[in-house]
Write a protein that holds these residues in place. Structure first.
Motif, PDB file in Angstrom:
ATOM      1  N   LYS B 180       1.037  -1.166  -0.001  1.00  0.00           N
ATOM      2  CA  LYS B 180       0.009   0.004   0.143  1.00  0.00           C
ATOM      3  C   LYS B 180       0.821   1.231  -0.049  1.00  0.00           C
ATOM      4  CE  LYS B 180      -3.700   2.034   2.850  1.00  0.00           C
ATOM      5  NZ  LYS B 180      -4.534   1.694   3.963  1.00  0.00           N
ATOM      6  N   VAL B 181       0.812   2.102  -0.958  1.00  0.00           N
ATOM      7  CA  VAL B 181       1.521   3.231  -0.850  1.00  0.00           C
ATOM      8  C   VAL B 181       0.837   4.485  -0.877  1.00  0.00           C
ATOM      9  CG1 VAL B 181       3.228   4.620  -2.496  1.00  0.00           C
ATOM     10  CG2 VAL B 181       2.660   2.015  -3.001  1.00  0.00           C
ATOM     11  N   THR B 182       1.206   5.261   0.099  1.00  0.00           N
ATOM     12  CA  THR B 182       0.516   6.543   0.393  1.00  0.00           C
ATOM     13  C   THR B 182       1.317   7.334   0.010  1.00  0.00           C
ATOM     14  OG1 THR B 182       1.048   6.195   2.541  1.00  0.00           O
ATOM     15  CG2 THR B 182      -1.397   5.798   1.787  1.00  0.00           C
ATOM     16  N   VAL B 183       0.947   8.856  -0.335  1.00  0.00           N
ATOM     17  CA  VAL B 183       1.889  10.063  -0.590  1.00  0.00           C
ATOM     18  C   VAL B 183       1.141  11.101   0.298  1.00  0.00           C
ATOM     19  CG1 VAL B 183       2.774  11.721  -2.171  1.00  0.00           C
ATOM     20  CG2 VAL B 183       2.621   9.162  -2.863  1.00  0.00           C
ATOM     21  N   ASN B 184       1.670  11.689   0.998  1.00  0.00           N
ATOM     22  CA  ASN B 184       1.302  12.507   1.854  1.00  0.00           C
ATOM     23  C   ASN B 184      -0.324  12.175   2.921  1.00  0.00           C
ATOM     24  OD1 ASN B 184       3.285  14.144   1.378  1.00  0.00           O
ATOM     25  ND2 ASN B 184       2.307  15.050  -0.317  1.00  0.00           N
ATOM     26  N   ASP B 185      -0.063  11.009   3.026  1.00  0.00           N
ATOM     27  CA  ASP B 185      -1.290  10.354   3.872  1.00  0.00           C
ATOM     28  C   ASP B 185      -2.549  10.064   2.806  1.00  0.00           C
ATOM     29  OD1 ASP B 185      -0.160  10.420   6.264  1.00  0.00           O
ATOM     30  OD2 ASP B 185      -0.756  12.530   6.704  1.00  0.00           O
ATOM     31  N   SER B 186      -2.574  10.324   1.542  1.00  0.00           N
ATOM     32  CA  SER B 186      -3.554   9.849   0.794  1.00  0.00           C
ATOM     33  C   SER B 186      -2.990   8.705  -0.002  1.00  0.00           C
ATOM     34  CB  SER B 186      -3.967  10.875  -0.128  1.00  0.00           C
ATOM     35  OG  SER B 186      -3.236  11.319  -1.044  1.00  0.00           O
ATOM     36  N   ILE B 208       9.054   0.276  -7.394  1.00  0.00           N
ATOM     37  CA  ILE B 208       7.365   0.648  -7.409  1.00  0.00           C
ATOM     38  C   ILE B 208       7.515   2.235  -7.979  1.00  0.00           C
ATOM     39  CG2 ILE B 208       5.207   1.342  -6.185  1.00  0.00           C
ATOM     40  CD1 ILE B 208       6.259  -0.964  -4.158  1.00  0.00           C
ATOM     41  N   ARG B 209       6.846   2.322  -8.791  1.00  0.00           N
ATOM     42  CA  ARG B 209       6.904   3.904  -9.515  1.00  0.00           C
ATOM     43  C   ARG B 209       5.745   4.787  -8.884  1.00  0.00           C
ATOM     44  NH1 ARG B 209      10.345   5.069 -14.102  1.00  0.00           N
ATOM     45  NH2 ARG B 209      11.630   3.117 -14.044  1.00  0.00           N
ATOM     46  N   VAL B 210       6.191   5.722  -8.447  1.00  0.00           N
ATOM     47  CA  VAL B 210       4.903   6.857  -7.769  1.00  0.00           C
ATOM     48  C   VAL B 210       5.251   8.069  -8.360  1.00  0.00           C
ATOM     49  CG1 VAL B 210       3.840   7.451  -5.770  1.00  0.00           C
ATOM     50  CG2 VAL B 210       5.005   5.232  -5.687  1.00  0.00           C
ATOM     51  N   ARG B 211       4.112   8.689  -8.602  1.00  0.00           N
ATOM     52  CA  ARG B 211       4.349  10.077  -9.220  1.00  0.00           C
ATOM     53  C   ARG B 211       4.373  11.129  -7.925  1.00  0.00           C
ATOM     54  NH1 ARG B 211       3.818  13.332 -13.398  1.00  0.00           N
ATOM     55  NH2 ARG B 211       3.847  11.593 -14.654  1.00  0.00           N
ATOM     56  N   VAL B 212       5.513  11.464  -7.662  1.00  0.00           N
ATOM     57  CA  VAL B 212       5.730  12.598  -6.459  1.00  0.00           C
ATOM     58  C   VAL B 212       6.520  13.745  -6.862  1.00  0.00           C
ATOM     59  CG1 VAL B 212       5.520  10.533  -4.606  1.00  0.00           C
ATOM     60  CG2 VAL B 212       7.862  11.010  -5.840  1.00  0.00           C
ATOM     61  N   LYS B 213       6.601  14.544  -6.005  1.00  0.00           N
ATOM     62  CA  LYS B 213       7.718  15.869  -5.947  1.00  0.00           C
ATOM     63  C   LYS B 213       8.488  15.858  -5.014  1.00  0.00           C
ATOM     64  CE  LYS B 213       4.381  19.315  -4.919  1.00  0.00           C
ATOM     65  NZ  LYS B 213       3.325  18.394  -4.250  1.00  0.00           N
ATOM     66  N   LYS B 214       9.596  16.937  -4.871  1.00  0.00           N
ATOM     67  CA  LYS B 214      10.312  17.065  -3.787  1.00  0.00           C
ATOM     68  C   LYS B 214       9.691  17.333  -2.426  1.00  0.00           C
ATOM     69  CE  LYS B 214      14.810  19.152  -2.597  1.00  0.00           C
ATOM     70  NZ  LYS B 214      15.727  20.105  -3.072  1.00  0.00           N
ATOM     71  N   GLY B 215      10.092  16.828  -1.308  1.00  0.00           N
ATOM     72  CA  GLY B 215       9.202  17.074   0.090  1.00  0.00           C
ATOM     73  C   GLY B 215       8.178  16.313   0.241  1.00  0.00           C
ATOM     74  N   ARG B 217       6.017  13.082   1.155  1.00  0.00           N
ATOM     75  CA  ARG B 217       6.193  12.053   2.457  1.00  0.00           C
ATOM     76  C   ARG B 217       5.550  10.739   1.536  1.00  0.00           C
ATOM     77  NH1 ARG B 217       3.105  12.009   6.283  1.00  0.00           N
ATOM     78  NH2 ARG B 217       2.105  13.819   5.862  1.00  0.00           N
ATOM     79  N   VAL B 218       6.584   9.813   1.183  1.00  0.00           N
ATOM     80  CA  VAL B 218       6.070   8.396   0.715  1.00  0.00           C
ATOM     81  C   VAL B 218       5.916   7.340   1.697  1.00  0.00           C
ATOM     82  CG1 VAL B 218       6.222   6.778  -1.055  1.00  0.00           C
ATOM     83  CG2 VAL B 218       6.835   9.237  -1.524  1.00  0.00           C
ATOM     84  N   ARG B 219       5.073   6.709   1.861  1.00  0.00           N
ATOM     85  CA  ARG B 219       4.936   5.647   3.077  1.00  0.00           C
ATOM     86  C   ARG B 219       4.660   4.246   1.985  1.00  0.00           C
ATOM     87  NH1 ARG B 219       1.026   6.130   8.111  1.00  0.00           N
ATOM     88  NH2 ARG B 219      -0.324   5.174   6.538  1.00  0.00           N
ATOM     89  N   LYS B 270       7.155   1.714   6.299  1.00  0.00           N
ATOM     90  CA  LYS B 270       8.411   2.695   6.484  1.00  0.00           C
ATOM     91  C   LYS B 270       7.898   3.725   5.472  1.00  0.00           C
ATOM     92  CE  LYS B 270      11.821   0.139   8.174  1.00  0.00           C
ATOM     93  NZ  LYS B 270      12.543   0.884   9.290  1.00  0.00           N
ATOM     94  N   GLU B 271       8.774   5.027   5.989  1.00  0.00           N
ATOM     95  CA  GLU B 271       8.267   6.309   5.477  1.00  0.00           C
ATOM     96  C   GLU B 271       9.619   7.027   4.688  1.00  0.00           C
ATOM     97  OE1 GLU B 271       4.630   8.765   6.740  1.00  0.00           O
ATOM     98  OE2 GLU B 271       6.581   9.970   7.304  1.00  0.00           O
ATOM     99  N   ILE B 272       9.361   7.578   3.593  1.00  0.00           N
ATOM    100  CA  ILE B 272      10.611   8.383   3.323  1.00  0.00           C
ATOM    101  C   ILE B 272      10.102   9.823   2.768  1.00  0.00           C
ATOM    102  CG2 ILE B 272      10.440   7.225   1.012  1.00  0.00           C
ATOM    103  CD1 ILE B 272      13.277   7.305   0.701  1.00  0.00           C
ATOM    104  N   VAL B 273      11.064  10.680   2.814  1.00  0.00           N
ATOM    105  CA  VAL B 273      10.580  11.933   2.255  1.00  0.00           C
ATOM    106  C   VAL B 273      11.464  12.284   1.007  1.00  0.00           C
ATOM    107  CG1 VAL B 273      10.699  14.537   2.807  1.00  0.00           C
ATOM    108  CG2 VAL B 273      10.187  13.000   4.539  1.00  0.00           C
ATOM    109  N   VAL B 274      10.774  12.444   0.096  1.00  0.00           N
ATOM    110  CA  VAL B 274      11.453  12.596  -1.483  1.00  0.00           C
ATOM    111  C   VAL B 274      12.400  13.856  -1.446  1.00  0.00           C
ATOM    112  CG1 VAL B 274      10.992  12.937  -3.617  1.00  0.00           C
ATOM    113  CG2 VAL B 274       9.210  11.935  -2.340  1.00  0.00           C
ATOM    114  N   LYS B 275      13.543  13.257  -1.954  1.00  0.00           N
ATOM    115  CA  LYS B 275      14.705  14.212  -2.080  1.00  0.00           C
ATOM    116  C   LYS B 275      14.674  15.116  -3.381  1.00  0.00           C
ATOM    117  CE  LYS B 275      17.646  11.237  -0.503  1.00  0.00           C
ATOM    118  NZ  LYS B 275      17.946  10.131  -0.039  1.00  0.00           N
TER     119      LYS B 275
END
Lengths: 769, 275
Positions: B180-186, B208-215, B217-219, B270-275
């Motif tokens: 389960k992938v959440t980005v900024n809790d959604s 796993i490819r996820v559409r995100v931007k810097k900053g 939070r990917v969980r 586990k959580e990671i913040v996009v660099k």
């Protein structure tokens, strides 16, 4: 019981030999101008005894007759009749060259079948198409194609828009044995089917047997498409060619020894990608195919002739530095015809064929490639024995070594264990006789014994009976499975009078190689698989009954055939099957069961006059019943189509201009559409209710063509051909998808994609001779 | 592959393939129950959702099924939990929590119909770490998309970025996961699945490819599921793609003709913040 019958049949044939002093007339029938042998030409005698035979695949005939005076008549449609008086006292050998009757309006070549052979021969469920017919019809992209022409015959159904894949009497595409000079062509299409692998300039003719072929043919359960290449002109050199909008071709032929042996080289290439490269965006993109046909024959003596023929074709598709994809066939046939004596003809062939595809992909810095290949070595031996004018025996054997490599994967990312290749040995022995029991009763009977050995040394899996998951591997040091099948064949005709007959046939066919495909019409990446310990040979039993009438001095041919076919060990895919991934053991995706196909075929054909052509209609049904699919109930096979109509008309406007029209109508394929939808984890899923419970919309299309002979002299002809494919622009769906409406997420749109509207094309063909 | 090839070929022959919305006569179907039942070892994150199917021609949302009797029985302790409807079609119980190693039975009574299923919670397999780029990108390489080509590197505007997760597993022991992938809790994706036995030859866990931007939070939540649920979601992915030779409904682990699944699982996050 069967043995006693065979023995009594043998005795009967022998007894007719004894009553008089007899001698044999034998020889070859050829085209006088080119030296091309004529297949299926009629050689008849009248006099104190009347008999007739047709020439074999190499133009050879043999007639054993009581001594006496005869008139020998040789005829072949499109050629002038040859007659001569003979006094038979000793064995005589004739090599007869027939004069083409030219392009007179009254004798247009429609088929190679001459006179009323269609009525009288014992064989049923067979159609013959010559290149000459195919050349008159409208074409897609300006390229003449004999494989498209056979799809216009009743009982043969096209795979879809512009496709070379086809279905015969309810069979799947892979149940057709397509062979070019005896070499198996595993994928007979170029550019995903818009062109076939058969260059019409190099093809002599095509026979298609709709499941009731004599015992010398085997290996597929629906049909045999037997394509024979031209041998080349043994009288003089000739150059012919054609230039079209997206493809061009060139052929060269000529004598090696004048009047005795010859060669032919014919090549084709498409060049659509050259136009593509004008656009900067597509610079360096490649998209083309080429193919090359070669044939040569050499006559060592009057009794020995050697043939070498080959085909090499490749499709290439590439996006620079990202993606490359190529696929194609290679075939080679080495043949030796030997005449032991005027009654015993032998043909030995050594054949190689190979189909492969190769995909290279590069993403970021990672590369990935798949190579898939199916390769055969094939030895065929056949003796043809003509003991008397009433019997024509063929006895032979055939051994094929298959190597199937489903996909060798190479990548710089990680070690990948690809599925293992497989090897199989397919052997067959057969015996068949064409027996004229009485002047109004002919029988073609035979028996073929086929054996398949799944060779040791490769991975074979034991699957759980219910879950179909791999639970064990078989001992590699032993053969995984052996299958033996006996295939009786019988076809007979009762000739009612000069112009009509009734025929009946029964045939069992088996098939040891199977194609796993996502579509009805095929794709280059479809997977050929062999029998394994889990996949058993497909078996079909077909009975058919037909009535044949020729009217008005064979100007009109009418035929009505009905068939019923029962099939065993049919393969289908389980629900949500994944048959494309090279990582999935394909057998875990398959289920097996039975099938049935039945239908009637009507053909009305006009052979002579300014207007020629035919109307074909097929009414049919094809179903499967497989445990684990559709709640174990019968369901329509994907290729099932209720109605199928083809109307083909050719009309000579003047001596130089002819026009043609083809109209086809087909019920849509059976498909599994969703009936509803629901949500899982906030994603919309489709709700399916039954397998193949829906139909694609009906398919129909009109094509128009015009051939204009610009110049015709003894040494040069040139011709312009215009075609309009899909003249009234019918948008026939290629794919139908279900999509969520952009404005209203609760609404579902059914979206169809059609490939073609009108496609006009023009090509120019020439010949120097 | 075929669609891609076809696309290029269509381009090549300079054809304009035409697409249009058509009317097809499709049978109306009797509404069927759709059950999404999740039992987690994390307290209060278990939930059962019941809805119904609609016909293709319907333009309303899928109707929720209310007033169902939903129970989950722990087969090891015989304790019965009854879930109550908190929103239309959503059933929950405060304090409900699955236990590793226990087997559970779900029972739903809706109108005259009863549906049942069982599922087992296997021991947790813990995530070790997540890294932000494709493992196989070469370090220091600079491509148009930043380090390591379009797939890797930093991102100011949102783009597809691969994430690689690591976990320890015992080779030759079959284990199945849902991610389960959440980005900024959604929720970004909760149908991704992996099977370890099948994939252990290639990598620990494929990116796993996820559409995100810097900053952002990917969980990643690694849920250990049982095989029936794994097979169910394999079917879901095939169904969504409409690319199977034989499209059909994913095979449910619930009885009596219900669509959907009963999933009992552990979680490791586990959580990671996009660099």
């Amino acid at each position: 019981m069967r043995t006693r019958l065979t023995i009594s049949i043998l005795l009967l044939s022998i007894s007719s030999l004894i009553y008089a002093q007899k001698h044999t007339i034998s020889g070859y029938i050829t085209d006088r101008n080119t030296g091309e042998t004529l297949i299926g030409a009629t050689v008849g005698v009248t006099g104190q005894y009347t008999a007739g035979k047709s020439t074999n695949d190499f133009g050879f005939f043999s007639l054993n007759l009581p001594d006496g005076k005869y008139k020998l008549i040789v005829s072949y449609l499109g050629y002038g009749k040859y007659e001569t008086e003979i006094n038979l006292k000793e064995n005589k050998s004739f090599n007869i060259g027939l004069e083409p009757s030219g392009n007179t309006l009254s004798e247009v070549v429609v088929t190679g079948v001459s006179n009323n052979q269609r009525v009288t021969q014992a064989q049923m469920g067979v159609e013959k198409i010559s290149s000459a017919t195919a050349n008159k019809l409208p074409v897609i992209f300006g390229e003449r194609d004999i494989l498209k022409t056979i799809q216009l015959l009743p009982g043969v159904k096209s795979g879809g828009d512009g496709q070379s894949g086809f279905s015969v009497r309810g069979g799947t595409m892979d149940q057709n044995l397509i062979q070019l000079d005896d070499a198996t062509v595993y994928n007979a299409s170029h550019l995903l089917g818009f062109f076939s692998t058969f260059n019409s300039d190099a093809i002599k003719d095509v026979d298609i047997f709709k499941g009731t072929a004599p015992a010398q043919y085997g290996g597929r359960i629906s049909s045999v498409v037997d394509v024979k290449m031209n041998e080349g002109n043994n009288q003089k050199y000739a150059v012919s060619g054609g230039i079209g909008l997206i493809s061009s071709k060139l052929s060269l032929e000529g004598p090696i020894q004048k009047g005795k042996s010859s060669f032919l080289i014919s090549g084709r290439r498409t060049y659509a990608d050259l136009f593509l490269n004008f656009d900067k965006k597509y610079k360096g993109y490649q998209l083309y195919f080429y193919d090359l046909n070669l044939k040569a024959n050499y006559k060592f003596s009057d009794n020995d002739r050697l043939y070498i023929s080959g085909y090499f074709g490749r499709d290439i598709l590439a996006i620079p530095n990202v993606f490359g994809f190529d696929w194609g066939n290679k075939t080679a046939t080495l043949r030796w015809n030997h005449l032991f004596n005027s009654k015993l003809f032998s043909n030995t062939s050594l054949i190689f064929n190979d189909y492969s595809y190769n995909i290279d992909a590069t993403f970021d810095k990672n590369s990935f490639s798949i190579l898939s290949q199916i390769k055969d070595w094939n030895l065929k031996q056949e003796f043809q024995y003509y003991p008397n004018s009433n019997n024509e025996w063929k006895i032979g054997y055939n051994v094929i070594h298959h190597t199937v490599n489903p996909g060798q994967i190479k990548t710089n990312i990680a070690e990948i264990k690809a599925p293992d290749m497989k090897e199989g040995l397919e052997s067959a022995v057969y015996l068949t006789n064409n027996w004229e029991l009485a002047s109004n009763f002919k029988v073609n009977y035979g028996l073929r014994a086929s054996h398949f050995n799944v060779l040791r040394g490769h991975d074979y899996f034991v699957l759980d009976k219910t879950t179909k998951e791999v639970i064990d591997t078989l001992d590699k040091t032993k053969s995984a499975a052996n299958y033996l099948n006996l295939e009786p064949r019988l076809s007979m005709s009762f000739i009612l009078n000069d112009f009509s007959s009734i025929k009946a046939a029964y045939a069992r066919n088996t098939q040891n190689l199977h194609l796993l495909t996502n579509s009805v019409s095929g794709s280059p990446t479809d997977k050929w698989v062999m029998n394994t310990n889990n996949i058993k040979p497909e078996i079909s039993d077909q009975v058919s009954l037909g009535s044949f009438v020729n009217l008005n001095d064979n100007m009109y041919e009418l035929s009505l055939e009905a068939y019923y076919k029962k099939m065993q060990n049919q393969i289908d895919y389980k629900d949500n099957a994944n048959i494309q991934s090279p990582f999935v053991v394909f057998e875990t995706q398959l289920l097996y069961g039975i099938g049935r196909a039945y239908g009637t075929e009507l053909l009305i054909k006009k052979n002579k006059g300014r207007l020629t052509g035919w109307i074909g209609y097929t009414l049919s049904r094809t179903e499967k019943q497989i445990e684990g699919i559709n709640n174990n109930l019968w369901y329509a096979a994907r290729q099932d189509r209720t109605h199928d109509v083809s109307i083909v008309l050719m009309y000579d406007l003047t001596k130089r201009v002819n026009v043609s029209a083809v109209w086809v109508y087909q019920t849509g394929n059976a498909v599994s559409f969703p009936s509803g939808s629901y949500e899982i984890n906030n994603q919309k899923l489709w709700l399916y209710t039954e397998r193949n419970g829906y139909r694609m919309p009906a398919y129909h299309r009109l094509d128009l063509g015009l051939n204009w002979k610009l110049k015709e002299t003894q040494h040069y002809t040139s011709e312009l051909s215009f075609s309009l494919y899909n003249a009234y622009g019918q948008e026939n769906p290629y794919i139908i998808t279900f999509e969520t409406n952009k404005d209203n997420p609760n609404k579902t749109d059914v979206v169809q994609t059609a490939l073609f509207k009108q496609i006009p094309s023009i090509s120019w063909n020439f010949k120097f001779k | 592959m075929k669609t891609k090839t076809l696309y290029i070929i269509s381009l090549g022959i300079a054809l304009v393939s035409c697409t249009k919305v058509i009317d097809i006569d499709l049978n109306a179907t009797d509404p069927r129950h759709v059950i999404e039942a999740n039992l987690s070892t994390i307290k209060d994150s278990s939930m059962v959702k019941i809805s119904k199917t609609i016909s293709i021609s319907d333009t309303n949302p899928n109707p929720a099924v209310s007033n169902a009797l939903v129970t989950i029985t722990d087969s090891n302790t015989n304790a019965i939990d009854t879930l109550s409807e908190t929103k239309p079609g959503i059933y929950k119980k405060l304090g409900l929590q699955g236990v590793e190693g226990h087997t559970y039975t779900l029972k739903i009574v809706s109108g005259a119909k009863t549906f049942a299923s069982t599922a087992t919670i296997y021991p947790t397999i813990a995530l070790d770490s997540i890294i932000q780029k494709n493992l196989f990108d070469q370090p220091g390489a600079v491509g148009p998309g930043g380090g390591g080509g379009p797939g890797g590197g930093t991102a100011k505007t949102s783009k597809q970025i691969p994430f690689q997760a690591f976990y320890k597993t015992t080779p030759e022991v079959e284990s199945h996961f849902q991610i389960k992938v959440t980005v900024n809790d959604s929720i970004n994706n909760d149908i991704e699945i992996r099977g370890s036995k099948e994939f252990s030859r290639y990598s620990t866990i494929s990116p796993i490819r996820v559409r995100v931007k810097k900053g952002d939070r990917v969980r990643l939540e690694l849920q250990r599921i049982d095989k029936a649920v794994f097979n169910y979601f394999t079917g879901v992915i095939e169904n969504l793609g409409q690319f199977s030779a034989t499209p059909s409904n994913p095979k449910s682990n619930i009885s009596n003709g219900a669509l959907g699944y009963f999933k009992a699982h552990t979680s490791s996050i586990k959580e990671i913040v996009v660099k």
